[in-house]
Write a protein that holds these residues in place. Structure first.
Motif, mmCIF file in Angstrom:
data_model
loop_
_atom_site.group_PDB
_atom_site.id
_atom_site.type_symbol
_atom_site.label_atom_id
_atom_site.label_comp_id
_atom_site.label_asym_id
_atom_site.label_seq_id
_atom_site.Cartn_x
_atom_site.Cartn_y
_atom_site.Cartn_z
ATOM 1 N N LEU A 1 0.817 -1.211 0.000
ATOM 2 C CA LEU A 1 0.000 0.000 0.000
ATOM 3 C C LEU A 1 0.854 1.266 0.000
ATOM 4 N N GLY A 2 1.959 1.240 0.734
ATOM 5 C CA GLY A 2 2.820 2.417 0.810
ATOM 6 C C GLY A 2 3.802 2.508 -0.338
ATOM 7 N N ASP A 3 4.714 1.537 -0.448
ATOM 8 C CA ASP A 3 5.775 1.599 -1.453
ATOM 9 C C ASP A 3 5.252 1.473 -2.885
ATOM 10 N N THR A 4 4.315 0.546 -3.102
ATOM 11 C CA THR A 4 3.844 0.296 -4.470
ATOM 12 C C THR A 4 2.686 1.203 -4.852
ATOM 13 N N MET A 5 1.667 1.281 -3.991
ATOM 14 C CA MET A 5 0.478 2.078 -4.314
ATOM 15 C C MET A 5 0.663 3.569 -4.017
ATOM 16 N N ARG A 6 1.716 3.902 -3.278
ATOM 17 C CA ARG A 6 2.046 5.296 -2.973
ATOM 18 C C ARG A 6 0.947 6.011 -2.193
ATOM 19 N N ILE A 7 0.284 5.285 -1.300
ATOM 20 C CA ILE A 7 -0.716 5.926 -0.446
ATOM 21 C C ILE A 7 0.009 6.624 0.697
ATOM 22 N N PRO A 8 -0.160 7.938 0.849
ATOM 23 C CA PRO A 8 0.602 8.697 1.864
ATOM 24 C C PRO A 8 0.257 8.277 3.296
ATOM 25 N N PHE A 9 1.190 8.556 4.177
ATOM 26 C CA PHE A 9 1.034 8.278 5.613
ATOM 27 C C PHE A 9 0.796 9.597 6.346
ATOM 28 N N ASN A 10 -0.254 9.656 7.143
ATOM 29 C CA ASN A 10 -0.566 10.845 7.946
ATOM 30 C C ASN A 10 0.002 10.690 9.350
ATOM 31 N N ASP A 11 1.019 11.472 9.677
ATOM 32 C CA ASP A 11 1.555 11.467 11.036
ATOM 33 C C ASP A 11 0.594 12.156 11.992
ATOM 34 N N VAL A 12 0.490 11.605 13.205
ATOM 35 C CA VAL A 12 -0.313 12.276 14.239
ATOM 36 C C VAL A 12 0.547 12.565 15.466
ATOM 37 N N ASN A 13 1.856 12.742 15.254
ATOM 38 C CA ASN A 13 2.750 13.052 16.370
ATOM 39 C C ASN A 13 2.496 14.432 16.959
ATOM 40 N N ASP A 14 1.693 15.248 16.272
ATOM 41 C CA ASP A 14 1.316 16.526 16.861
ATOM 42 C C ASP A 14 0.190 16.367 17.874
ATOM 43 N N VAL A 15 -0.431 15.183 17.919
ATOM 44 C CA VAL A 15 -1.498 14.873 18.886
ATOM 45 C C VAL A 15 -0.985 13.888 19.926
ATOM 46 N N LEU A 16 -0.465 12.745 19.473
ATOM 47 C CA LEU A 16 0.129 11.748 20.363
ATOM 48 C C LEU A 16 1.634 11.952 20.328
ATOM 49 N N LEU A 17 2.187 12.458 21.404
ATOM 50 C CA LEU A 17 3.554 12.964 21.404
ATOM 51 C C LEU A 17 4.615 11.891 21.589
ATOM 52 N N THR A 18 4.223 10.703 22.015
ATOM 53 C CA THR A 18 5.209 9.639 22.209
ATOM 54 C C THR A 18 5.614 9.052 20.857
ATOM 55 N N ASP A 19 6.918 8.795 20.686
ATOM 56 C CA ASP A 19 7.403 8.297 19.394
ATOM 57 C C ASP A 19 8.474 7.221 19.512
ATOM 58 N N THR A 20 8.785 6.785 20.725
ATOM 59 C CA THR A 20 9.848 5.805 20.931
ATOM 60 C C THR A 20 9.472 4.892 22.093
ATOM 61 N N SER B 1 1.102 -1.940 8.666
ATOM 62 C CA SER B 1 1.181 -1.361 7.325
ATOM 63 C C SER B 1 0.064 -0.352 7.091
ATOM 64 N N ALA B 2 -1.001 -0.440 7.884
ATOM 65 C CA ALA B 2 -2.132 0.483 7.747
ATOM 66 C C ALA B 2 -2.018 1.657 8.694
ATOM 67 N N ALA B 3 -1.630 1.386 9.936
ATOM 68 C CA ALA B 3 -1.637 2.442 10.952
ATOM 69 C C ALA B 3 -0.935 1.944 12.201
ATOM 70 N N PHE B 4 -0.557 2.897 13.041
ATOM 71 C CA PHE B 4 -0.004 2.547 14.351
ATOM 72 C C PHE B 4 -0.234 3.699 15.314
ATOM 73 N N VAL B 5 -0.732 3.380 16.495
ATOM 74 C CA VAL B 5 -0.733 4.327 17.600
ATOM 75 C C VAL B 5 -0.091 3.624 18.792
ATOM 76 N N GLU B 6 0.364 4.388 19.727
ATOM 77 C CA GLU B 6 1.065 3.811 20.864
ATOM 78 C C GLU B 6 0.191 2.780 21.584
ATOM 79 N N PRO B 7 0.809 1.843 22.339
ATOM 80 C CA PRO B 7 0.076 0.692 22.861
ATOM 81 C C PRO B 7 -0.684 0.924 24.159
#
Length: 521
Positions: A234-253, A348-354
């Motif tokens: 979906l990402g590499d082949t179909m080129r569907i963009p990824f929307n970051d939400v790090n401006d809402v959910l601040l944890t990234d590691t 491959s579709a989405a991820f939010v913190e656990p």
């Protein structure tokens, strides 16, 4: 034959892990048969790419999912090092740990009364349950049971049945291996161990086949992308963009580790523990032979070394022996989850913190929806694509709102927590709800969409556990069933006594399941 009439005869799932194999089991159980027109399900899994395998928490929906695909609960618990989960316990989210009395509350899976039928929350807010009774203990027996380390059922309870609602903690690697074996041996899924080297599309942009290094071409009419963060299809082949939400959910590691128990008889927590830190929180999950722990944090507010030090401090005496793994998290979702004949499920579709263990639940939901609305031809895909994308955009947006709620309600004063309260980091959809709920109880009418991932009850546990202020005195006359409410609170107290008297300890039940198993009839 016109392209729109091209029949779907084979689904090709690229990628294994929990997402790939759980989806394969769901599709195979519902679509694979010996009848004419049955669908073939094929999984291509690389022998060289390990699964991330951090998420070890599930929702109660997993019980029905496992039962539906034909897995025995006893086998699952034995094979996956699984234990029972009855909710989440939040520690120090309201205030700092060095305050005189650390703050703790629960988000539980069981309430005695369904709030859609009779909502006890406003009566608790108005004081009819007693001054010193927490919201969780006023409406559920499960919090006290968790405090005492009790299991949600007995060894005489049938597999997947419950005395108190429950989900599981599990070893993600072992779970994927069990699903793989079940899919191939019992459900007729074709397994191709290979590395995909190229994804091939026709002139209309539909995937026709994939080239593999070891097995040549694998063709299909519908492709499911379970390749994790890489999102090969979906990402590499179909080129569907990824929307970051790090401006809402601040944890990234995240920093993850495993802690062995000091003895084989050690107590096993029956909740996921989430303990707030200066710039994030630490999860603590009890399996049969170890605890899985991890520090989820914002790299903009704390360094990796500081985050690891906080995790090791949390782990105490065993901290020096821990091997800590760093995981960078890309938080957000694809603009579309289904495009042409490609569906992304899992990372491959989405991820939010656990924080609320939503990842595996949303894999379950995606597999079920794909199975229920399965398009039998290329011409049927556009309609299904539209419905699927609308549904999962809604689910992910609501998941983000719910996770943000935990941070926004905190009164902690470190920079990370203050930044989480800045209005520019909070979705308007959440602010609107909180404004309404400050004057009116959470209502079943707030959750009218069948795709709502977090129910009425979950919001009430978080709001009232965190001390959200509701001004209901001026409308107290609206809540006129005071005697019924008081009787209901008394019934909850009686049920709590009964549950605590009759249920075994979590550790003892797990030991008996491993030795004897649950009854099958």
């Amino acid at each position: 034959m016109k392209l729109g009439e091209l029949r779907v005869e084979q689904v090709v799932i690229v990628g294994g892990g929990t997402a790939g194999w759980l989806t394969a089991c769901t599709l195979a159980k519902n679509l694979v048969s010996t009848r004419p027109g049955a669908i073939r399900v094929c999984v291509i899994e690389s022998p060289d790419i390990p699964t991330i395998g951090v998420g070890e928490g599930t929702w109660p929906t997993m019980r029905r999912t496992l039962e539906n695909i034909g897995l025995d609960e006893t086998e699952f618990i034995r094979e996956c090092n699984a234990t029972f989960k009855q909710g989440s316990q939040f520690i120090d989210w309201k205030q700092n740990a060095d305050d005189a009395q650390p703050h703790t509350y629960y988000n539980l899976f069981s309430s005695i009364y369904n709030p859609a039928d009779f909502n006890l929350a406003p009566y608790w807010v108005l004081g009819h349950a007693g001054r010193d009774v927490s919201y969780a203990n006023a409406v559920s027996a499960q919090g006290v049971a968790c405090d005492r380390g009790l299991a949600p059922k007995k060894i005489t309870t049938r597999g997947y049945d419950a005395v108190q609602s429950y989900a599981y903690h599990l070893d993600a690697g072992k779970f994927a291996a069990l699903l793989k074996r079940h899919a191939v041996d019992k459900l007729g899924v074709h397994f191709v161990p290979a590395n995909v080297t190229q994804v091939n599309c026709d002139h209309d942009g539909f995937i026709t086949d994939v080239d593999t290094e070891e097995q040549g071409k694998v063709s299909g009419q519908l492709f499911v992308d379970c390749t994790g963060f890489r999102s090969l299809l979906l990402g590499d082949t179909m080129r569907i963009p990824f929307n970051d939400v790090n401006d809402v959910l601040l944890t990234d590691t995240a920093m993850a580790a495993q802690i062995p128990y000091l003895s084989k008889d050690a107590d096993i927590a029956c909740v996921t523990k989430a303990t707030a830190q200066a710039a994030g929180w630490i999860w603590d999950i009890g399996l049969q032979n170890r605890r899985g722990v991890g520090h989820v944090f914002s790299s903009a507010h704390i360094s990796d070394d500081q985050a690891e030090q906080q995790l090791r401090a949390y782990c105490g005496d065993l901290s020096g022996e821990l091997s800590v793994r760093k995981i960078k998290m890309r938080v957000g979702y694809r603009e579309k989850f289904w495009h042409k004949n490609c569906v992304a499920i899992g990372l491959s579709a989405a991820f939010v913190e656990p924080l609320e263990a939503s990842a595996i639940f949303l894999v379950e939901a995606a597999g079920n929806m794909l199975s229920d609305l399965f398009p039998r031809s290329r011409g049927a895909m556009a309609h299904t694509e539209k419905k699927f994308n609308k549904s999962f955009r809604f689910r992910w947006d609501k998941t983000i709102d719910f996770i943000k709620l935990h941070y926004y309600l905190s009164s902690r004063q470190e920079p990370f927590w203050r930044d989480n309260k800045q209005s520019e980091t909070v979705p308007n959809s959440l602010l609107d709800k909180l404004d309404a709920w400050s004057r009116h109880p959470v209502s079943k009418y707030d959750f009218s969409d069948t795709n709502e991932p977090f129910p009425h009850e979950s919001y009430q546990y978080i709001l009232h556990g965190m001390g959200f202020e509701q001004s209901l005195q001026s409308s107290a006359s609206t809540f006129a069933q005071v005697e019924q409410a008081k009787m209901s609170f008394a019934n909850v107290a009686k049920a709590t006594e009964h549950v605590c008297r009759d249920l075994p300890s979590h550790r003892s039940l797990i030991d008996k399941v491993c030795q004897y198993g649950f009854p099958k009839i």
